[in-house]
Design a protein around this motif. Sequence first.
Motif, PDB file in Angstrom:
ATOM      1  N   LEU A  74       0.740  -1.175  -0.086  1.00 59.70           N
ATOM      2  CA  LEU A  74      -0.032  -0.014   0.075  1.00 59.70           C
ATOM      3  C   LEU A  74       0.844   1.233   0.122  1.00 59.70           C
ATOM      4  CD1 LEU A  74      -2.779   1.152   0.356  1.00 59.70           C
ATOM      5  CD2 LEU A  74      -2.529   1.122   2.730  1.00 59.70           C
ATOM      6  N   HIS A  75       2.014   1.201   0.799  1.00 58.47           N
ATOM      7  CA  HIS A  75       2.815   2.361   0.914  1.00 58.47           C
ATOM      8  C   HIS A  75       3.422   2.582  -0.433  1.00 58.47           C
ATOM      9  CE1 HIS A  75       3.073   3.000   5.563  1.00 58.47           C
ATOM     10  NE2 HIS A  75       1.641   2.852   5.111  1.00 58.47           N
ATOM     11  N   TYR A  76       3.983   1.408  -1.172  1.00 60.07           N
ATOM     12  CA  TYR A  76       4.380   1.726  -2.319  1.00 60.07           C
ATOM     13  C   TYR A  76       3.727   2.057  -3.366  1.00 60.07           C
ATOM     14  CZ  TYR A  76       7.726  -2.294  -0.014  1.00 60.07           C
ATOM     15  OH  TYR A  76       8.543  -2.733   0.883  1.00 60.07           O
ATOM     16  N   ARG A  77       2.592   1.637  -3.256  1.00 58.98           N
ATOM     17  CA  ARG A  77       1.486   2.445  -4.455  1.00 58.98           C
ATOM     18  C   ARG A  77       1.408   3.635  -4.075  1.00 58.98           C
ATOM     19  NH1 ARG A  77      -1.522  -1.640  -3.696  1.00 58.98           N
ATOM     20  NH2 ARG A  77      -3.201  -1.103  -2.160  1.00 58.98           N
ATOM     21  N   ARG A  78       1.204   4.121  -2.849  1.00 53.29           N
ATOM     22  CA  ARG A  78       1.159   5.682  -2.527  1.00 53.29           C
ATOM     23  C   ARG A  78       2.140   6.355  -2.951  1.00 53.29           C
ATOM     24  NH1 ARG A  78      -2.421   4.897   3.086  1.00 53.29           N
ATOM     25  NH2 ARG A  78      -4.396   4.537   2.191  1.00 53.29           N
ATOM     26  N   MET A  79       3.497   5.853  -2.684  1.00 53.02           N
ATOM     27  CA  MET A  79       4.600   6.459  -3.142  1.00 53.02           C
ATOM     28  C   MET A  79       4.658   6.604  -4.659  1.00 53.02           C
ATOM     29  SD  MET A  79       8.508   5.672  -2.699  1.00 53.02           S
ATOM     30  CE  MET A  79       9.617   6.059  -4.315  1.00 53.02           C
ATOM     31  N   ALA A  80       4.218   5.624  -5.377  1.00 48.74           N
ATOM     32  CA  ALA A  80       4.304   5.700  -6.710  1.00 48.74           C
ATOM     33  C   ALA A  80       3.160   6.756  -7.355  1.00 48.74           C
ATOM     34  CB  ALA A  80       4.093   4.154  -7.371  1.00 48.74           C
ATOM     35  N   ALA A  81       2.204   7.066  -6.670  1.00 46.48           N
ATOM     36  CA  ALA A  81       1.083   7.885  -6.745  1.00 46.48           C
ATOM     37  C   ALA A  81       1.655   9.394  -6.536  1.00 46.48           C
ATOM     38  CB  ALA A  81      -0.001   7.682  -6.372  1.00 46.48           C
ATOM     39  N   ARG A  82       2.938   9.590  -5.793  1.00 44.95           N
ATOM     40  CA  ARG A  82       3.508  10.907  -5.285  1.00 44.95           C
ATOM     41  C   ARG A  82       2.896  11.538  -4.358  1.00 44.95           C
ATOM     42  NH1 ARG A  82       8.025  11.068  -8.548  1.00 44.95           N
ATOM     43  NH2 ARG A  82       8.351  13.269  -7.479  1.00 44.95           N
ATOM     44  N   ASN A  83       2.100  10.753  -3.495  1.00 51.69           N
ATOM     45  CA  ASN A  83       1.668  11.026  -2.385  1.00 51.69           C
ATOM     46  C   ASN A  83       2.390  11.867  -1.360  1.00 51.69           C
ATOM     47  OD1 ASN A  83       0.444  11.275   0.406  1.00 51.69           O
ATOM     48  ND2 ASN A  83      -1.556   9.971  -0.135  1.00 51.69           N
ATOM     49  N   PRO A  84       2.380  12.989  -1.102  1.00 55.87           N
ATOM     50  CA  PRO A  84       3.347  14.014  -0.335  1.00 55.87           C
ATOM     51  C   PRO A  84       3.763  13.199   1.034  1.00 55.87           C
ATOM     52  CG  PRO A  84       1.806  15.405  -1.277  1.00 55.87           C
ATOM     53  CD  PRO A  84       1.364  14.134  -1.514  1.00 55.87           C
ATOM     54  N   TYR A  85       2.904  12.432   1.794  1.00 51.54           N
ATOM     55  CA  TYR A  85       2.999  12.050   2.923  1.00 51.54           C
ATOM     56  C   TYR A  85       3.977  10.822   2.992  1.00 51.54           C
ATOM     57  CZ  TYR A  85       1.808   9.809   7.638  1.00 51.54           C
ATOM     58  OH  TYR A  85       1.792   9.594   8.817  1.00 51.54           O
ATOM     59  N   TYR A  86       4.065  10.108   1.671  1.00 54.43           N
ATOM     60  CA  TYR A  86       4.983   8.941   1.479  1.00 54.43           C
ATOM     61  C   TYR A  86       6.256   9.319   0.922  1.00 54.43           C
ATOM     62  CZ  TYR A  86       0.915   6.694   3.387  1.00 54.43           C
ATOM     63  OH  TYR A  86      -0.142   6.267   4.150  1.00 54.43           O
ATOM     64  N   LEU A  87       6.387  10.413   0.539  1.00 53.39           N
ATOM     65  CA  LEU A  87       7.643  11.106  -0.192  1.00 53.39           C
ATOM     66  C   LEU A  87       8.585  11.448   0.726  1.00 53.39           C
ATOM     67  CD1 LEU A  87       6.205  12.721  -3.443  1.00 53.39           C
ATOM     68  CD2 LEU A  87       7.437  10.664  -3.267  1.00 53.39           C
ATOM     69  N   PHE A  88       8.333  11.729   2.010  1.00 51.39           N
ATOM     70  CA  PHE A  88       9.243  12.502   3.051  1.00 51.39           C
ATOM     71  C   PHE A  88       9.975  13.506   2.640  1.00 51.39           C
ATOM     72  CE2 PHE A  88       9.622   7.528   4.929  1.00 51.39           C
ATOM     73  CZ  PHE A  88       8.323   7.693   5.539  1.00 51.39           C
ATOM     74  N   GLY A  89       9.280  14.302   1.892  1.00 51.96           N
ATOM     75  CA  GLY A  89      10.017  15.545   1.501  1.00 51.96           C
ATOM     76  C   GLY A  89      11.169  15.593   0.444  1.00 51.96           C
ATOM     77  N   LEU A  90      11.192  14.266  -0.365  1.00 48.66           N
ATOM     78  CA  LEU A  90      12.088  13.863  -1.184  1.00 48.66           C
ATOM     79  C   LEU A  90      11.434  14.543  -2.473  1.00 48.66           C
ATOM     80  CD1 LEU A  90      13.705  10.672   0.155  1.00 48.66           C
ATOM     81  CD2 LEU A  90      14.776  12.996  -0.448  1.00 48.66           C
TER      82      LEU A  90
END
Length: 279
Positions: free
Chosen positions: A32-48
């Motif tokens: 789920l977190h991989y999917r949300r990072m792939a969708a560029r959800n800011p919460y899962y990008l950690f400021g990067l």
Amino acid sequence: MAAVPTRDELRAHLVRTMIAGDVATPRQNNLLHYRRMAARNPYYLFGLDLKPGWTEREILRVMIERCGVAPDPLHLYGDDTIDPELTIGALEAMGDRIGLAAQRGERVVLATGHPATLTPVYQAVAQALAERGCPILTPAAGWTYEIEGSFGAEPRRIVYTPEGVAMLEGEDGRTHHTHDAAPMEAMLAELAAATTPAEGSRELERNSWPDLAIADHGWAGAAGQAGIDTVGFADCNDPALFAGADEGKIDVVVPLDDGVSPHHYAPLTAYLLNRAGLD
């Protein structure tokens, strides 16, 4: 301070306590977190600000390589894994970088989004570095912002332990878990303001800018994005820092379960300090 374990003893301890090996983080949560990072959800990008192209498949690839999650793409449910050899290898690399900071007397910031579990690790490192003459920076103490909580806006403020480890505190006086990059960004903004060159100067005064960040979650992501040498910890459901390492923005990421009982990290801390030459 715990006795310094051998490499084999540390490996056995990591597996026994589920810091690495078979960990308690559910595979479905990781995906789920991989999917949300792939969708560029800011919460899962950690400021990067990561490059385009981080698909779920690419995220799984880097998590297999750098964290040791189960490689089977059809493994969708159940617990996941962290390779203890990758944990120890990254811990040694972190120790080497911290040791270099001690030798150079570098300016260091330390911060954690997991105050309930990882704080003792950071406190021990901060104290050891300070004893070697490294300035431990504590900018933006008391800086406050709001997050969206279950019952509306909730204030959070930056606080520091006596050793100089940053974390977030709520109105209830309790420290809180966070993924947010905003607190580190606020810390760096204050430090940047202190490094503004005088009129007519050709060189930036660096007396207040950190040479090294030791952190996790958004604290680490924001520091790495700002170009600061950054080492830190990340769980197998926190892919952004591993992606950041893959892009060269984060220097070292130690894969581990970041939610076990604090005392279980004592042998890891002893091994880290010994590697850094700070025990």
